[in-house]
Design a protein around this motif. Structure first.
Motif, mmCIF file in Angstrom:
data_model
loop_
_atom_site.group_PDB
_atom_site.id
_atom_site.type_symbol
_atom_site.label_atom_id
_atom_site.label_comp_id
_atom_site.label_asym_id
_atom_site.label_seq_id
_atom_site.Cartn_x
_atom_site.Cartn_y
_atom_site.Cartn_z
ATOM 1 N N UNK A 280 31.299 21.272 -52.355
ATOM 2 C CA UNK A 280 29.989 20.609 -52.473
ATOM 3 C C UNK A 280 28.909 21.446 -51.794
ATOM 4 N N UNK A 281 29.263 22.057 -50.659
ATOM 5 C CA UNK A 281 28.303 22.884 -49.922
ATOM 6 C C UNK A 281 27.849 24.064 -50.780
ATOM 7 N N UNK A 282 28.819 24.679 -51.451
ATOM 8 C CA UNK A 282 28.475 25.857 -52.256
ATOM 9 C C UNK A 282 27.727 25.472 -53.534
ATOM 10 N N UNK A 283 28.141 24.371 -54.168
ATOM 11 C CA UNK A 283 27.593 24.064 -55.496
ATOM 12 C C UNK A 283 26.373 23.151 -55.442
ATOM 13 N N UNK A 284 26.180 22.421 -54.342
ATOM 14 C CA UNK A 284 25.095 21.437 -54.220
ATOM 15 C C UNK A 284 25.082 20.471 -55.397
ATOM 16 N N UNK A 285 26.266 20.118 -55.880
ATOM 17 C CA UNK A 285 26.330 19.180 -57.002
ATOM 18 C C UNK A 285 27.476 18.191 -56.812
ATOM 19 N N UNK A 286 27.121 16.898 -56.666
ATOM 20 C CA UNK A 286 28.163 15.866 -56.522
ATOM 21 C C UNK A 286 28.967 15.750 -57.800
ATOM 22 N N UNK A 287 28.258 15.817 -58.930
ATOM 23 C CA UNK A 287 28.958 15.671 -60.210
ATOM 24 C C UNK A 287 29.924 16.841 -60.394
ATOM 25 N N UNK A 288 29.478 18.035 -60.011
ATOM 26 C CA UNK A 288 30.340 19.207 -60.119
ATOM 27 C C UNK A 288 31.562 19.094 -59.218
ATOM 28 N N UNK A 289 31.391 18.425 -58.060
ATOM 29 C CA UNK A 289 32.503 18.310 -57.112
ATOM 30 C C UNK A 289 33.447 17.171 -57.470
ATOM 31 N N UNK A 290 33.063 16.364 -58.474
ATOM 32 C CA UNK A 290 33.838 15.162 -58.794
ATOM 33 C C UNK A 290 35.315 15.443 -59.119
ATOM 34 N N UNK A 291 35.606 16.417 -60.003
ATOM 35 C CA UNK A 291 37.020 16.641 -60.320
ATOM 36 C C UNK A 291 37.854 16.914 -59.070
ATOM 37 N N UNK A 292 37.326 17.767 -58.183
ATOM 38 C CA UNK A 292 38.067 18.099 -56.966
ATOM 39 C C UNK A 292 38.178 16.876 -56.055
ATOM 40 N N UNK A 293 37.134 16.044 -56.037
ATOM 41 C CA UNK A 293 37.156 14.851 -55.191
ATOM 42 C C UNK A 293 38.243 13.876 -55.660
ATOM 43 N N UNK A 294 38.358 13.709 -56.982
ATOM 44 C CA UNK A 294 39.404 12.829 -57.522
ATOM 45 C C UNK A 294 40.776 13.371 -57.130
ATOM 46 N N UNK A 295 40.916 14.673 -57.324
ATOM 47 C CA UNK A 295 42.175 15.351 -57.001
ATOM 48 C C UNK A 295 42.578 15.109 -55.539
ATOM 49 N N UNK A 303 45.012 5.147 -55.135
ATOM 50 C CA UNK A 303 45.637 4.936 -56.438
ATOM 51 C C UNK A 303 44.748 5.480 -57.549
ATOM 52 N N UNK A 304 45.388 5.847 -58.645
ATOM 53 C CA UNK A 304 44.672 6.459 -59.765
ATOM 54 C C UNK A 304 43.554 5.557 -60.294
ATOM 55 N N UNK A 305 43.847 4.247 -60.560
ATOM 56 C CA UNK A 305 42.751 3.415 -61.106
ATOM 57 C C UNK A 305 41.561 3.340 -60.155
ATOM 58 N N UNK A 306 41.823 3.223 -58.847
ATOM 59 C CA UNK A 306 40.705 3.126 -57.891
ATOM 60 C C UNK A 306 39.933 4.452 -57.842
ATOM 61 N N UNK A 307 40.677 5.575 -57.740
ATOM 62 C CA UNK A 307 39.996 6.878 -57.669
ATOM 63 C C UNK A 307 39.164 7.116 -58.919
ATOM 64 N N UNK A 308 39.717 6.757 -60.079
ATOM 65 C CA UNK A 308 39.002 7.111 -61.308
ATOM 66 C C UNK A 308 37.868 6.125 -61.607
ATOM 67 N N UNK A 309 37.785 5.066 -60.845
ATOM 68 C CA UNK A 309 36.647 4.141 -61.016
ATOM 69 C C UNK A 309 35.602 4.364 -59.924
ATOM 70 N N UNK A 310 36.074 4.406 -58.674
ATOM 71 C CA UNK A 310 35.146 4.456 -57.532
ATOM 72 C C UNK A 310 34.430 5.818 -57.430
ATOM 73 N N UNK A 311 35.171 6.909 -57.642
ATOM 74 C CA UNK A 311 34.564 8.224 -57.404
ATOM 75 C C UNK A 311 33.512 8.633 -58.445
ATOM 76 N N UNK A 312 33.782 8.461 -59.753
ATOM 77 C CA UNK A 312 32.709 8.796 -60.711
ATOM 78 C C UNK A 312 31.464 7.936 -60.494
ATOM 79 N N UNK A 313 31.685 6.666 -60.143
ATOM 80 C CA UNK A 313 30.532 5.799 -59.863
ATOM 81 C C UNK A 313 29.764 6.338 -58.656
ATOM 82 N N UNK A 314 30.514 6.738 -57.621
ATOM 83 C CA UNK A 314 29.889 7.255 -56.401
ATOM 84 C C UNK A 314 29.126 8.551 -56.655
ATOM 85 N N UNK A 315 29.721 9.442 -57.470
ATOM 86 C CA UNK A 315 29.056 10.723 -57.751
ATOM 87 C C UNK A 315 27.725 10.484 -58.451
#
Ligand code: ASP
Length: 431
Positions: A280-295, A303-315
């Motif tokens: 995130x520091x290098x890219x300055x993009x939350x959306x760009x960091x989303x895949x790594x954040x889910x990972x 859990x997968x359902x929580x990560x795949x719902x909460x994190x995209x919403x948060x980004x």
């Protein structure tokens, strides 16, 4: 990939086991940090000739960001749809969604308050001598509050995806997810397609993340080369105050939530989140960091359902770092222009910053555009944006770190509460 990301780097053991080459023994996380450090060094070396960094290094970062942007719309669309479908009980979606939004609002309100407190206590605007010439800057128009709210709802199915308007993409995903649930068994083939496409997107995303170190190097080098000490020095105190407030948000608010609500070790959380923070520091993009954040969240047990719902919403809607930045900058601009802000006005800043950060897109620089809306709400001169524009990228990198860490902390809390709820229900059933 999760294993790849955090691989301890041990060699295969046993007699005659082949030794892995040295570059494969390092985890992707280590590679991202090596790339970050190398990018900073190269950027410093190229300060005399930033055009070289722009011409020869930046394209690698741009290609990498383009790949991420390409995958992020289908990824968010299918991961949220699959998340809604997998919960298969509308009430559960509502409970998780409600908790998530409450956490997001509360942490953002804390963030902007922290920003205001630090800006007041550390006199953020003190000693800054304003140079009128610096204001020759065209302030971007910020959307009004009502427009921001109305714009959440798309009038067209395709446009939001073409424009990557993430909040609208999320609305489409949730609406279709509910539609699929409502259609019941007749929609079974659609469920299979959604889940299948979700897997496909995840596989593509993992492939793209493998070249993240090259992307990080390509992103950070031109930033350092272009933002040397000349830009930074006059506004150093603003940067220091904002960074201190942001560090406090991570050390106090998120660590507190992880300890008290998720009941986990804050240090272990920060260690697990480190690759996302570096990215995130290098890219300055939350959306760009989303895949790594889910990972990383899944790797840390969400859990997968929580990560795949909460994190995209948060980004998309949870930008605590941006809210801190808006609070600190509003105070800075007020102090530089010699305007006294009343407590009531500072409360208005809290409210508008929460809304403005929701409307901020998770891409570089968008927080600065929304700053204009915050300034307008309390009658501060919008031209003030020009004052902070020179150091925006430096502030953007850190506010994005806070933005993604906030999403991950809330995902941990919602997941822990969901698990405790499920355990209680199971215990009640057994009794
Ligand atoms: N760059 C930030 C992010 O992607 C948004 C901002 O500009 O504040 O989270």
């Amino acid at each position: 990939m999760a294993e790849d990301l955090h691989r301890a780097g041990a060699d295969p053991v046993g007699e005659g086991a082949p030794k892995r080459p040295w570059h494969r023994r390092l985890s992707l996380t280590t590679w991202i940090f090596i790339a970050l450090a190398l990018g900073v060094l190269c950027g410093l070396a190229l300060q005399g000739a930033p055009e070289l960094a722009d011409a020869y290094v930046k394209p690698f970062g741009t290609i990498f960001l383009n790949l991420i942007k390409m995958i992020v719309v289908p990824l968010v669309l299918f991961s949220i749809m699959a998340g809604v479908v997998s919960l298969d009980d509308v009430r559960q979606v509502g409970a998780i969604g409600g908790k998530t939004i409450l956490f997001y609002l509360a942490t953002t309100a804390c963030a902007v308050t922290l920003g205001l407190v630090f800006a007041n206590v550390m006199s953020v605007g003190a000693g800054y001598v304003m140079d009128a010439g610096e204001l020759a800057y065209e302030t971007p128009a910020a959307p009004s509050l009502v427009d921001t709210l109305v714009n959440i709802f798309p009038s067209n199915f395709v446009q939001p995806m073409a424009d990557a308007t993430m909040l609208q993409v999320i609305v489409i995903a949730v609406v279709f997810g509910f539609g699929i649930l409502a259609a019941g068994s007749k929609a079974a083939p659609v469920v299979a397609v959604v889940e299948g496409l979700n897997e496909v997107c995840i596989k593509i995303m993992r492939g793209i993340l493998l070249v993240a170190p090259i992307g990080v190097f390509g992103l950070i080098t031109p930033v350092i080369a272009n933002n040397g000490p000349d830009v930074l020095l006059p506004l150093l105190w603003l940067v220091v105050v904002a960074y201190v407030a942001m560090a406090c948000q991570i050390a106090v608010v998120y660590s507190g939530l992880i300890k008290l609500v998720a009941r986990k070790s804050p240090l272990a959380f920060l260690r697990g989140e480190a690759p996302v923070m570096g990215f995130a520091f290098a890219s300055a993009s939350s959306v760009g960091s989303l895949p790594l954040n889910i990972e990383c969240a899944e790797k840390m047990g969400v859990s997968k359902p929580v990560a795949s719902f909460v994190l995209p919403l948060g980004a998309t809607i949870n930008m605590d770092g941006t809210a801190i930045y808006q609070g600190v900058c509003a105070m800075f601009i007020a102090q530089v222009f010699g305007i006294e802000l009343s407590l009531g006005q500072q409360m208005t800043i809290v409210l508008t910053s929460v809304l403005a950060s929701i409307g901020t897109a998770g891409v570089p620089g968008s927080g600065m555009i929304m700053l204009a809306m915050v300034l307008q709400s309390v009658g501060l001169p919008v031209e003030g944006v020009a004052l902070v524009a020179g150091v925006d990228r430096i502030l953007d990198m850190m506010r994005t770190v806070v933005n993604v860490t906030g999403d991950a902390a809330v995902a941990q809390c919602v997941d822990a509460m969901d698990r405790r709820g499920a355990a209680r229900r199971a215990a009640r059933k057994a009794a």
